[in-house]
Enzyme design. Structure first.
Site, PDB file in Angstrom:
ATOM      1  N   ASP A  19      -4.176  -4.796   5.567  1.00  0.00           N
ATOM      2  CA  ASP A  19      -4.674  -5.842   4.427  1.00  0.00           C
ATOM      3  C   ASP A  19      -3.486  -6.592   4.108  1.00  0.00           C
ATOM      4  O   ASP A  19      -2.452  -6.267   4.191  1.00  0.00           O
ATOM      5  CB  ASP A  19      -4.894  -4.875   3.185  1.00  0.00           C
ATOM      6  CG  ASP A  19      -5.556  -5.781   2.147  1.00  0.00           C
ATOM      7  OD1 ASP A  19      -6.232  -6.585   2.519  1.00  0.00           O
ATOM      8  OD2 ASP A  19      -5.555  -5.223   1.126  1.00  0.00           O
ATOM      9  N   SER A  50       0.848  -1.024   0.034  1.00  0.00           N
ATOM     10  CA  SER A  50       0.185   0.097   0.028  1.00  0.00           C
ATOM     11  C   SER A  50       0.806   1.217   0.018  1.00  0.00           C
ATOM     12  O   SER A  50       1.746   1.372  -0.830  1.00  0.00           O
ATOM     13  CB  SER A  50      -1.003  -0.070   1.154  1.00  0.00           C
ATOM     14  OG  SER A  50      -1.883   1.114   1.081  1.00  0.00           O
ATOM     15  N   HIS A  96      -2.470  -0.508  -3.391  1.00  0.00           N
ATOM     16  CA  HIS A  96      -3.576  -0.057  -3.133  1.00  0.00           C
ATOM     17  C   HIS A  96      -3.600   1.314  -4.081  1.00  0.00           C
ATOM     18  O   HIS A  96      -2.566   2.016  -3.913  1.00  0.00           O
ATOM     19  CB  HIS A  96      -3.958   0.481  -1.554  1.00  0.00           C
ATOM     20  CG  HIS A  96      -4.245  -0.706  -0.890  1.00  0.00           C
ATOM     21  ND1 HIS A  96      -4.182  -1.162   0.382  1.00  0.00           N
ATOM     22  CD2 HIS A  96      -4.692  -2.049  -1.245  1.00  0.00           C
ATOM     23  CE1 HIS A  96      -4.485  -2.187   1.054  1.00  0.00           C
ATOM     24  NE2 HIS A  96      -4.722  -2.862  -0.139  1.00  0.00           N
TER      25      HIS A  96
END
Length: 349
Positions: A131, A12, A39
């Site tokens: 995540d 991310s 992301h």
């Protein structure tokens, strides 16, 4: 014999630089297929494939739904779509968001583990929140290999910290060494698939189907956990609490999945929005009362004007209290919760 030839990577914030460093170390004849979720906000066009194409010898691209899996290629999840693995091909879907992202790391990791088991190498790099943690847990559960970037080496430590807190990583190292490690691991023979409990097998299968766009309510995902008092920040549906090892996460009957940290972030955003809604409503009341007061004063009705001005002052005072609370609303991150305990435990170990 099967080898460890499926590499799945999640990143991310800070991920572009980390991913460049990883793929720059891959040889041109890497005997594995590489799948990346990074992301990105919906609506933005990612330049990651073109960046990675300049960083190493392997070709990177966005796959299309149904593309065959080929070794020696890098597949980057398209914006606003999950990327999932099937037996020999790739699914690109618009399933429900997980951890408030699409694409999300967990669906990729979970689908790879479900189909390819011990052949999977899962890698968690820099990023906020958590995540990838639940997906990495599934990879380990099904005999795969887990690699986590050293948190001190990550631009944003939360994703690596959470992965280390909740999974038994096989390797933890700075990002500069991860590409060489993967190159070595893909030459290794994959072990046999460990025994997986039937309920866990069915839950993983169902969650992969949900990410493909399947009906979570029809699949009765609630049977794998217990109803919680919390609601989904995306759809306001009731959340079912799911447990995997020491991981606590949630899924609603429409399919959205959330880690505890993602749910906390969502609750924080809802609280902040409601506080600012209160400020806006009171500010509008102040404007209206002052306008009415001016009209009454111009008409010579000083008593009514004074009442309006008094009420406007009271509304303004109330709005200042709520405004201060809204400004003080802070996001509680994984760094706040885990940094000290995880790092100290690892030092002691």
């Amino acid at each position: 014999m099967a080898r460890k030839d499926i590499v799945v990577i999640g990143a991310s914030a800070g991920g572009m630089d980390a991913l460049q460093k990883v793929v720059s170390r891959f040889p041109a004849n890497l005997a594995a297929a590489v799948f990346i979720v990074w992301h990105l906000s919906p609506g933005l066009k990612t330049i990651l494939p073109s960046v990675l194409n300049k960083s190493g010898p392997l070709r990177a691209s966005h796959p299309r739904d149904g593309d065959r899996i080929e070794q020696g290629l890098i597949y980057v999840a398209p914006n606003d779509h999950h990327m999932l693995l099937e037996n020999g091909y790739i699914r690109v879907t618009k399933g429900p968001k997980e951890n408030r992202f699409r694409p999300a790391v967990d669906p990729l990791f979970r689908s790879a583990a479900y189909i390819y088991g011990p052949r999977v190498i899962g890698v968690v790099l820099t990023g906020a929140l958590d995540d990838g943690t639940a997906g990495l847990y599934t990879i380990k559960l099904r005999g795969g290999t887990a690699i986590v970037q050293e948190p001190a080496d990550a631009m944003i430590r939360s994703m690596p910290l959470n992965a280390l807190e909740h999974t038994n990583a096989d390797y933890t190292l700075p990002v500069a060494g991860i590409g060489d490690l993967i190159t070595r691991l893909v030459r290794e023979e994959a072990p046999s698939l460990p025994k997986v409990q039937p309920d866990e097998e069915e839950k993983t299968r169902l969650e992969v189907k949900i990410a493909e766009g399947g009906d979570a309510l029809e699949g009765n995902v609630m049977r794998f956990g217990e109803l919680s008092p919390f609601t989904c920040p995306d759809c306001r549906g009731v959340l079912t609490l799911l447990k995997e090892g020491n991981i606590v996460r949630f899924r609603c009957h429409t399919g959205h999945a959330l880690s505890a940290s993602s749910l906390l972030q969502g609750a924080n955003e809802v609280l902040e929005q409601k506080l600012w809604d209160g400020v806006r409503a009171l500010d509008e009341a102040v404007l209206l009362l002052n306008q009415l007061g001016e009209k009454f004063a111009a008409a010579g009705n000083t008593r009514a004007a004074e009442q309006c001005f008094d009420k406007a002052r009271e509304a303004h005072e109330r709005s200042q209290t709520i405004r201060a609370a809204a400004k003080q609303t802070e996001e509680l991150t994984a760094d706040d919760l885990l940094a000290g305990g995880t790092i100290e435990a690892r030092k002691a170990g």
